[in-house]
Design an enzyme around this catalytic site. Structure first.
Site, PDB file in Angstrom:
ATOM      1  N   ASP A  13       0.806  -1.224   0.000  1.00  0.00           N
ATOM      2  CA  ASP A  13       0.000   0.000   0.000  1.00  0.00           C
ATOM      3  C   ASP A  13       0.841   1.276   0.000  1.00  0.00           C
ATOM      4  O   ASP A  13       0.458   2.298   0.578  1.00  0.00           O
ATOM      5  CB  ASP A  13      -0.969   0.014   1.208  1.00  0.00           C
ATOM      6  CG  ASP A  13      -1.888  -1.191   1.203  1.00  0.00           C
ATOM      7  OD1 ASP A  13      -2.273  -1.622   0.102  1.00  0.00           O
ATOM      8  OD2 ASP A  13      -2.199  -1.694   2.289  1.00  0.00           O
ATOM      9  N   LYS A  16       1.779   2.121  -5.109  1.00  0.00           N
ATOM     10  CA  LYS A  16       2.334   1.540  -6.344  1.00  0.00           C
ATOM     11  C   LYS A  16       1.412   1.810  -7.540  1.00  0.00           C
ATOM     12  O   LYS A  16       1.876   2.178  -8.619  1.00  0.00           O
ATOM     13  CB  LYS A  16       2.523   0.019  -6.182  1.00  0.00           C
ATOM     14  CG  LYS A  16       3.517  -0.349  -5.098  1.00  0.00           C
ATOM     15  CD  LYS A  16       3.591  -1.859  -4.880  1.00  0.00           C
ATOM     16  CE  LYS A  16       2.357  -2.479  -4.281  1.00  0.00           C
ATOM     17  NZ  LYS A  16       2.051  -2.120  -2.894  1.00  0.00           N
ATOM     18  N   GLY A  40      -4.520  -4.368  -3.856  1.00  0.00           N
ATOM     19  CA  GLY A  40      -5.506  -3.322  -4.138  1.00  0.00           C
ATOM     20  C   GLY A  40      -4.724  -2.091  -4.543  1.00  0.00           C
ATOM     21  O   GLY A  40      -4.108  -1.447  -3.709  1.00  0.00           O
ATOM     22  N   HIS A  41      -4.686  -1.825  -5.843  1.00  0.00           N
ATOM     23  CA  HIS A  41      -3.882  -0.716  -6.366  1.00  0.00           C
ATOM     24  C   HIS A  41      -4.812   0.396  -6.831  1.00  0.00           C
ATOM     25  O   HIS A  41      -5.589   0.212  -7.766  1.00  0.00           O
ATOM     26  CB  HIS A  41      -2.982  -1.197  -7.513  1.00  0.00           C
ATOM     27  CG  HIS A  41      -1.977  -2.229  -7.074  1.00  0.00           C
ATOM     28  ND1 HIS A  41      -1.175  -2.921  -7.939  1.00  0.00           N
ATOM     29  CD2 HIS A  41      -1.639  -2.666  -5.833  1.00  0.00           C
ATOM     30  CE1 HIS A  41      -0.399  -3.742  -7.260  1.00  0.00           C
ATOM     31  NE2 HIS A  41      -0.667  -3.609  -5.982  1.00  0.00           N
ATOM     32  N   GLN A 222       2.019  -6.049  -3.218  1.00  0.00           N
ATOM     33  CA  GLN A 222       2.470  -6.150  -1.818  1.00  0.00           C
ATOM     34  C   GLN A 222       3.769  -5.345  -1.605  1.00  0.00           C
ATOM     35  O   GLN A 222       3.964  -4.340  -2.264  1.00  0.00           O
ATOM     36  CB  GLN A 222       2.651  -7.624  -1.403  1.00  0.00           C
ATOM     37  CG  GLN A 222       1.328  -8.360  -1.213  1.00  0.00           C
ATOM     38  CD  GLN A 222       0.718  -8.885  -2.490  1.00  0.00           C
ATOM     39  OE1 GLN A 222       1.362  -9.539  -3.286  1.00  0.00           O
ATOM     40  NE2 GLN A 222      -0.555  -8.619  -2.724  1.00  0.00           N
TER      41      GLN A 222
HETATM   42  P1  GDP Z   1      -0.792   0.294  -3.578  1.00  0.00           P
HETATM   43  O1  GDP Z   1      -1.396  -0.977  -3.097  1.00  0.00           O
HETATM   44  O2  GDP Z   1       0.675   0.371  -3.311  1.00  0.00           O
HETATM   45  O3  GDP Z   1      -1.121   0.587  -5.007  1.00  0.00           O
HETATM   46  O4  GDP Z   1      -1.447   1.452  -2.701  1.00  0.00           O
HETATM   47  P2  GDP Z   1      -3.024   1.595  -2.328  1.00  0.00           P
HETATM   48  O5  GDP Z   1      -3.755   2.024  -3.539  1.00  0.00           O
HETATM   49  O6  GDP Z   1      -3.498   0.396  -1.614  1.00  0.00           O
HETATM   50  O7  GDP Z   1      -2.955   2.732  -1.241  1.00  0.00           O
HETATM   51  C1  GDP Z   1      -2.446   4.004  -1.518  1.00  0.00           C
HETATM   52  C2  GDP Z   1      -3.562   5.039  -1.254  1.00  0.00           C
HETATM   53  O8  GDP Z   1      -2.984   6.326  -1.165  1.00  0.00           O
HETATM   54  C3  GDP Z   1      -4.579   5.135  -2.376  1.00  0.00           C
HETATM   55  O9  GDP Z   1      -5.818   5.484  -1.828  1.00  0.00           O
HETATM   56  C4  GDP Z   1      -4.047   6.274  -3.253  1.00  0.00           C
HETATM   57  O10 GDP Z   1      -5.066   6.949  -3.980  1.00  0.00           O
HETATM   58  C5  GDP Z   1      -3.468   7.182  -2.205  1.00  0.00           C
HETATM   59  N1  GDP Z   1      -2.286   7.953  -2.608  1.00  0.00           N
HETATM   60  C6  GDP Z   1      -1.288   7.614  -3.454  1.00  0.00           C
HETATM   61  N2  GDP Z   1      -0.312   8.563  -3.468  1.00  0.00           N
HETATM   62  C7  GDP Z   1      -0.740   9.535  -2.608  1.00  0.00           C
HETATM   63  C8  GDP Z   1      -0.161  10.758  -2.151  1.00  0.00           C
HETATM   64  O11 GDP Z   1       0.930  11.156  -2.538  1.00  0.00           O
HETATM   65  N3  GDP Z   1      -0.888  11.471  -1.234  1.00  0.00           N
HETATM   66  C9  GDP Z   1      -2.094  11.052  -0.770  1.00  0.00           C
HETATM   67  N4  GDP Z   1      -2.722  11.825   0.131  1.00  0.00           N
HETATM   68  N5  GDP Z   1      -2.675   9.905  -1.173  1.00  0.00           N
HETATM   69  C10 GDP Z   1      -1.989   9.151  -2.070  1.00  0.00           C
HETATM   70  P1  IMO Z   2      -0.920  -4.216  -2.227  1.00  0.00           P
HETATM   71  O1  IMO Z   2      -0.466  -4.781  -3.554  1.00  0.00           O
HETATM   72  C1  IMO Z   2      -0.959  -4.628   2.097  1.00  0.00           C
HETATM   73  C2  IMO Z   2      -1.099  -8.711   3.710  1.00  0.00           C
HETATM   74  C3  IMO Z   2      -2.355  -9.158   4.423  1.00  0.00           C
HETATM   75  C4  IMO Z   2      -1.753 -10.129   5.422  1.00  0.00           C
HETATM   76  C5  IMO Z   2      -0.644 -10.795   4.641  1.00  0.00           C
HETATM   77  C6  IMO Z   2      -1.013 -12.139   4.020  1.00  0.00           C
HETATM   78  O2  IMO Z   2      -2.214  -3.491  -2.295  1.00  0.00           O
HETATM   79  O3  IMO Z   2       0.181  -3.450  -1.580  1.00  0.00           O
HETATM   80  P2  IMO Z   2      -2.554 -12.818   1.950  1.00  0.00           P
HETATM   81  O4  IMO Z   2      -4.007 -12.565   1.672  1.00  0.00           O
HETATM   82  O5  IMO Z   2      -1.636 -12.262   0.916  1.00  0.00           O
HETATM   83  O6  IMO Z   2      -2.261 -14.252   2.259  1.00  0.00           O
HETATM   84  O7  IMO Z   2      -2.259 -12.023   3.328  1.00  0.00           O
HETATM   85  O8  IMO Z   2      -0.299  -9.881   3.595  1.00  0.00           O
HETATM   86  N1  IMO Z   2      -1.308  -8.186   2.338  1.00  0.00           N
HETATM   87  C7  IMO Z   2      -1.226  -6.900   2.006  1.00  0.00           C
HETATM   88  N2  IMO Z   2      -1.020  -5.796   2.765  1.00  0.00           N
HETATM   89  N3  IMO Z   2      -1.080  -4.498   0.775  1.00  0.00           N
HETATM   90  C8  IMO Z   2      -1.261  -5.586  -0.007  1.00  0.00           C
HETATM   91  O9  IMO Z   2      -1.234  -5.533  -1.359  1.00  0.00           O
HETATM   92  C9  IMO Z   2      -1.384  -6.859   0.612  1.00  0.00           C
HETATM   93  N4  IMO Z   2      -1.587  -8.115   0.150  1.00  0.00           N
HETATM   94  C10 IMO Z   2      -1.512  -8.911   1.211  1.00  0.00           C
HETATM   95  O10 IMO Z   2      -3.010  -8.074   5.048  1.00  0.00           O
HETATM   96  O11 IMO Z   2      -1.169  -9.418   6.492  1.00  0.00           O
HETATM   97 MG    MG Z   3      -2.916  -1.629  -1.847  1.00  0.00          MG
END
Ligand code: GDP
Ligand code: IMO
Ligand code: MG
Length: 423
Positions: A13, A16, A40-41, A222
């Site tokens: 998270d 990415k 979840g991207h 991840q």
């Molecule tokens: P990922 O799994 O690495 O793709 O990240 P996620 O999408 O799960 O979580 C990142 C969250 O932060 C999302 O809701 C993005 O829209 C948000 N986000 C990304 N870059 C920024 C930033 O620079 N500032 C803020 N406030 N939010 C951001």
């Molecule tokens: P993105 O790509 C954050 C965590 C789960 C749990 C552990 C194992 O959005 O960064 P799993 O379902 O993979 O067997 O769970 O890994 N986890 C993540 N945490 N971002 C993710 O993906 C994750 N995918 C799995 O919360 O602790």
């Molecule tokens: Mg994510």
């Protein structure tokens, strides 16, 4: 020609999805190489927000081809749902999406076994998407792959063989009624029609593209600390999100990789269980969660939040061979008067020389912090590095030095335009 591996450097998270969307403008192909719908991207374009779980975030750029590599575990229901949602938003995937015939399929019993093992005492806090049990079958050489969808007889035989074993386990060990084998066979036979057109010899496609001078971005899911080998085992996922996984998970050989790019959040978060030395179980942590809207993009769970851990990121930079990074969510720190950064750990009063991945040690370390002045300003409208307050620049320099990372991109909000490079 460039082949870049992009990886999360913390516990996932990091943002990415947003950065892949930005960078993919300059790439011909974006490829996922591990994980599954546990990812979840999030990408925000204008007023629209897209959360991608399986399909690479490059899909939002029309000229980019997207590949799901052999290292990914594919839940056909999640995949078809995602394709449907994209189509509803006017994004066409046909002719642009390619899936490796060697990718493994998530089966209903994988999700069931995931939830059963999560109801035991030793919870990992998984996403419940069947990831662990699917990789278990892959490595036990019992898995069912995308290619098996192409031949009804083989598919049926493999499902029957697996179900025989799984139902015995479910009934005898878990006191569960077991699953209906014919229902699963009928369901999975249907997937062939819908998925057939995307199935491709991915290693051949990607290696031909490299030969033809095309650029490829390998999108990790991840983060390094969730890596099954290099992460905080057993509180990890079941794949290899570190850069090494990009080769085995795609079929691109190591000598074709030209750079490794890391995504680093300006503080630290983690979803699920496991050690987290800089976690803030107090009002500051709550503020980070509020300011950063830190709730899981896949499960909606509140993310655990804490200060930036430079000791952890320097380990991640070493394991991944990071060339440069994007720092994301820097804007989120704008309301903190003092910002702390962890620069090392102590265990039993002694400073550690290297990052411990052993959970017993990690649970007992004391982070060593340095405090920096916060900038107490909204920086989300800044358009360049020069526009940032001096205290923000000081923070960036500090984390760059202590985490041993070269900062190339800065993100100050979720939107495309809230991104700039460091001159
Ligand atoms: P990922 O799994 O690495 O793709 O990240 P996620 O999408 O799960 O979580 C990142 C969250 O932060 C999302 O809701 C993005 O829209 C948000 N986000 C990304 N870059 C920024 C930033 O620079 N500032 C803020 N406030 N939010 C951001
Ligand atoms: P993105 O790509 C954050 C965590 C789960 C749990 C552990 C194992 O959005 O960064 P799993 O379902 O993979 O067997 O769970 O890994 N986890 C993540 N945490 N971002 C993710 O993906 C994750 N995918 C799995 O919360 O602790
Ligand atoms: Mg994510």
């Amino acid at each position: 020609m460039s082949v870049t591996v992009l990886v999360g450097c913390q516990w996932g998270d990091e943002g990415k999805g947003k950065i892949v969307d930005i960078l993919s403008e300059n790439y011909d192909i974006v490829t996922r190489f591990q994980g599954g719908a546990n990812a979840g991207h999030t990408v925000e374009i204008g007023d629209n927000q897209y959360i991608l779980h399986l399909i690479p975030s490059g899909i939002l750029r029309n000229n980019v081809k997207c590949v799901i590599g052999n290292g990914v575990v594919v839940d056909p229901n999640a995949l078809l749902e995602e394709i449907k949602l994209l189509k509803q938003n006017g994004i066409n995937v046909e002719g642009r999406l390619f899936i490796s015939h060697n990718a493994h399929l998530i089966m209903p019993y994988h999700k069931l076994l995931d939830s059963i093992s999560e109801s035991s005492k030793k919870k990992i806090g998984t996403t419940g998407r069947g990831i662990g049990p699917c990789y278990m079958d892959k490595y036990a050489r019992k898995g069912i792959r995308i290619v098996d969808l192409l031949n009804k007889e083989i598919l049926e035989r493999k499902i029957r063989d697996n179900l025989e074993e799984k139902n015995t386990l479910l009934k005898k060990v878990y006191e569960h009624d077991g699953l209906d084998v014919d229902k699963i066979i009928n369901e999975y036979i249907q997937f062939d029609k819908a998925i057939d057109k995307y199935i491709t010899d991915v290693p051949l496609m990607l290696n031909n593209a490299i030969r033809d001078g095309k650029s490829i971005l390998l999108e990790g899911a991840q983060g390094a600390l969730l890596d099954v080998d290099h992460g905080t085992y057993p509180y990890v996922t079941s794949s290899s999100p570190t850069s090494g996984g990009a080769c085995t998970g795609s079929g691109i050989p190591p000598n074709k990789i030209t750079s490794v790019f890391g995504i680093v959040k300006a503080y630290t978060t983690r979803v699920g269980n496991g050690p987290f030395p800089t976690e803030l179980a107090n009002d500051e942590g709550e503020n980070l969660r509020k300011e950063g809207a830190e709730y899981g993009a896949t499960t909606g769970r509140p993310r655990r939040c804490g200060w930036f851990d430079a000791f952890l990121v320097s380990y991640s930079a070493m394991i991944n061979g990071i060339d440069s990074v994007a720092i994301t969510k820097l804007d989120v720190l704008g309301t903190f008067k003092t910002i702390k950064v962890c620069v090392g750990y102590k265990l039993n009063g002694k400073s550690l020389n290297s990052f411990p991945t052993d959970v017993e040690q990690l649970n007992n370390v004391t982070p060593v912090y340095e405090s920096l002045d916060g900038w107490m300003e909204d920086i989300s409208e800044c358009k360049s590095y020069d526009e940032l307050p001096q205290k923000t620049k000081d923070y960036l320099e500090f984390i760059s030095d202590h985490a041993n990372i070269k900062i190339e991109i800065i993100s100050v909000g979720p939107k495309r335009k809230q991104t700039f490079t460091v001159n």
